[in-house]
Design a protein around this motif. Structure first.
Motif, short mmCIF file in Angstrom:
data_model
loop_
_atom_site.label_atom_id
_atom_site.label_comp_id
_atom_site.label_asym_id
_atom_site.label_seq_id
_atom_site.Cartn_x
_atom_site.Cartn_y
_atom_site.Cartn_z
N SER A 83 -2.97 0.98 0.87
CA SER A 83 -1.82 0.25 1.40
C SER A 83 -1.24 0.93 2.63
O SER A 83 -1.56 2.08 2.93
CB SER A 83 -0.74 0.12 0.33
N PHE A 84 -0.35 0.20 3.30
CA PHE A 84 0.38 0.74 4.45
C PHE A 84 1.59 1.51 3.97
O PHE A 84 2.30 1.09 3.06
CB PHE A 84 0.86 -0.39 5.37
N VAL A 85 1.83 2.66 4.59
CA VAL A 85 3.07 3.41 4.41
C VAL A 85 4.05 2.97 5.51
O VAL A 85 5.24 2.84 5.28
CB VAL A 85 2.81 4.93 4.49
N TYR A 86 3.51 2.73 6.72
CA TYR A 86 4.29 2.27 7.86
C TYR A 86 3.41 1.41 8.74
O TYR A 86 2.25 1.76 8.95
CB TYR A 86 4.83 3.46 8.67
N PRO A 87 3.87 0.31 9.27
CA PRO A 87 5.18 -0.30 9.08
C PRO A 87 5.29 -1.02 7.74
O PRO A 87 4.28 -1.30 7.09
CB PRO A 87 5.29 -1.29 10.24
N ASP A 88 6.53 -1.30 7.36
CA ASP A 88 6.78 -2.05 6.13
C ASP A 88 6.49 -3.53 6.36
O ASP A 88 6.54 -4.01 7.50
CB ASP A 88 8.24 -1.90 5.69
N ASP A 90 7.21 -7.28 6.80
CA ASP A 90 8.32 -8.03 7.42
C ASP A 90 9.24 -7.16 8.26
O ASP A 90 10.37 -7.56 8.56
CB ASP A 90 9.14 -8.79 6.37
N GLN A 91 8.79 -5.99 8.68
CA GLN A 91 9.60 -5.11 9.52
C GLN A 91 9.57 -5.62 10.96
O GLN A 91 8.55 -6.13 11.44
CB GLN A 91 9.08 -3.68 9.47
N ALA A 92 10.68 -5.48 11.66
CA ALA A 92 10.77 -5.77 13.08
C ALA A 92 11.24 -4.51 13.78
O ALA A 92 12.12 -3.81 13.28
CB ALA A 92 11.74 -6.91 13.34
N PHE A 93 10.64 -4.20 14.95
CA PHE A 93 11.02 -3.00 15.67
C PHE A 93 10.73 -3.15 17.15
O PHE A 93 9.96 -4.02 17.55
CB PHE A 93 10.32 -1.75 15.10
N TYR A 94 11.37 -2.29 17.95
CA TYR A 94 11.16 -2.28 19.39
C TYR A 94 10.09 -1.26 19.74
O TYR A 94 10.05 -0.18 19.19
CB TYR A 94 12.46 -1.91 20.12
N SER A 95 9.21 -1.65 20.66
CA SER A 95 8.20 -0.74 21.18
C SER A 95 7.96 -1.13 22.63
O SER A 95 7.23 -2.08 22.92
CB SER A 95 6.90 -0.85 20.37
N HIS A 143 2.79 -10.26 13.94
CA HIS A 143 1.37 -9.95 13.74
C HIS A 143 1.09 -9.73 12.25
O HIS A 143 1.98 -9.37 11.49
CB HIS A 143 0.97 -8.69 14.51
N GLN A 144 -0.17 -9.91 11.88
CA GLN A 144 -0.65 -9.64 10.53
C GLN A 144 -1.56 -8.41 10.60
O GLN A 144 -2.42 -8.33 11.47
CB GLN A 144 -1.46 -10.81 9.98
N ALA A 145 -1.37 -7.47 9.69
CA ALA A 145 -2.22 -6.28 9.64
C ALA A 145 -2.74 -6.11 8.22
O ALA A 145 -2.09 -6.52 7.25
CB ALA A 145 -1.45 -5.04 10.07
N ARG A 146 -3.91 -5.52 8.13
CA ARG A 146 -4.52 -5.26 6.82
C ARG A 146 -5.27 -3.94 6.92
O ARG A 146 -5.79 -3.59 7.97
CB ARG A 146 -5.47 -6.40 6.46
N VAL A 147 -5.30 -3.21 5.82
CA VAL A 147 -6.04 -1.95 5.78
C VAL A 147 -7.19 -2.10 4.79
O VAL A 147 -7.05 -2.74 3.75
CB VAL A 147 -5.12 -0.76 5.41
N HIS A 148 -8.33 -1.52 5.18
CA HIS A 148 -9.54 -1.53 4.35
C HIS A 148 -10.04 -0.09 4.24
O HIS A 148 -9.75 0.74 5.08
CB HIS A 148 -10.66 -2.36 5.00
N ILE A 149 -10.82 0.15 3.22
CA ILE A 149 -11.59 1.39 3.15
C ILE A 149 -13.03 0.99 3.40
O ILE A 149 -13.55 0.05 2.78
CB ILE A 149 -11.44 2.08 1.77
N GLY A 160 -6.61 -3.70 1.15
CA GLY A 160 -5.21 -3.71 0.75
C GLY A 160 -4.56 -5.04 1.04
O GLY A 160 -5.14 -5.94 1.66
N THR A 161 -3.32 -5.16 0.61
CA THR A 161 -2.54 -6.36 0.84
C THR A 161 -2.15 -6.46 2.31
O THR A 161 -1.80 -5.47 2.94
CB THR A 161 -1.25 -6.33 -0.02
N SER A 162 -2.18 -7.66 2.84
CA SER A 162 -1.81 -7.92 4.23
C SER A 162 -0.30 -7.73 4.41
O SER A 162 0.48 -8.05 3.51
CB SER A 162 -2.21 -9.34 4.59
N ILE A 163 0.10 -7.21 5.57
CA ILE A 163 1.51 -7.12 5.91
C ILE A 163 1.76 -7.90 7.20
O ILE A 163 0.85 -8.13 7.99
CB ILE A 163 2.01 -5.67 6.08
N SER A 164 3.01 -8.29 7.40
CA SER A 164 3.44 -8.97 8.60
C SER A 164 4.52 -8.12 9.25
O SER A 164 5.37 -7.55 8.55
CB SER A 164 3.99 -10.35 8.22
#
Length: 174
Positions: A83-88, A90-95, A143-149, A160-164
């Motif tokens: 799983s993702f530790v960061y970002p959470d 539904d998190q929104a942030f400035y970059s 954006h949608q992100a997903r982590v794989h091994i 892992g579960t997809s995050i937005s």
């Protein structure tokens, strides 16, 4: 040669140079920009960012589907989660630069030869054994992100579960 062509050629050259090599930028009296791996008078060192590499499955591995499915199930069963530790989610942030550093973890930790692979909007963007993957210049928006091994052959063994998440960046109009 016009200055734009020289700049494009120089940038292409800079991208082709291995990341361990020094790259130097020089502007002559006419404003022509050149890049070189050798220092010259008036040249300044240019920092070349590392290139992201992805290990893709070998064609012969992909063709043995039944054997591959059994191996993926066996290897994937060794992990309880990824799983993702960061970002959470539904998190929104400035970059301002659009750079995002993804932090991931698995339970248990990675087995030898395995890597974490992050996908962004369905496309692989980086792999790591450390659990940290930095992606540059991500466009603003959601954006949608997903982590794989992935194993040593580049085959995904656990997903892992997809995050937005949403990236806020300044626009050229502002």
């Amino acid at each position: 040669m016009n200055p734009k062509s020289g700049l494009v050629a120089g940038l292409l050259f800079a991208l082709a140079v291995p990341t361990a090599a020094e790259v130097y930028r020089n502007v002559d009296a006419y404003g022509n920009v050149t890049f070189s791996d050798e220092p010259s008078e008036g040249a300044e060192a240019v920092e070349v960012k590392p290139v992201t590499t992805i290990t893709l499955p070998k064609p012969e591995v992909v063709q043995e589907t039944k054997k591959l499915r059994e191996e993926v199930q066996r290897e994937g069963a060794a992990y309880e989660s990824v799983s993702f530790v960061y970002p959470d989610n539904d998190q929104a942030f400035y970059s301002g630069s659009g750079d995002i550093q993804f932090e991931v973890r698995s339970t248990p930790g990675l087995r030898p030869g395995h890597k974490y692979e992050v996908t962004l909007d369905g496309q692989p963007v980086g792999q790591s054994t450390s659990g940290s993957v930095t992606v540059s210049n991500v466009y603003r928006g959601t954006h949608q992100a997903r982590v794989h091994i992935v194993d040593e052959n580049g085959v995904q063994v656990k997903t892992g579960t997809s995050i937005s998440f949403t990236v806020h960046r300044p626009s050229v109009a502002n």
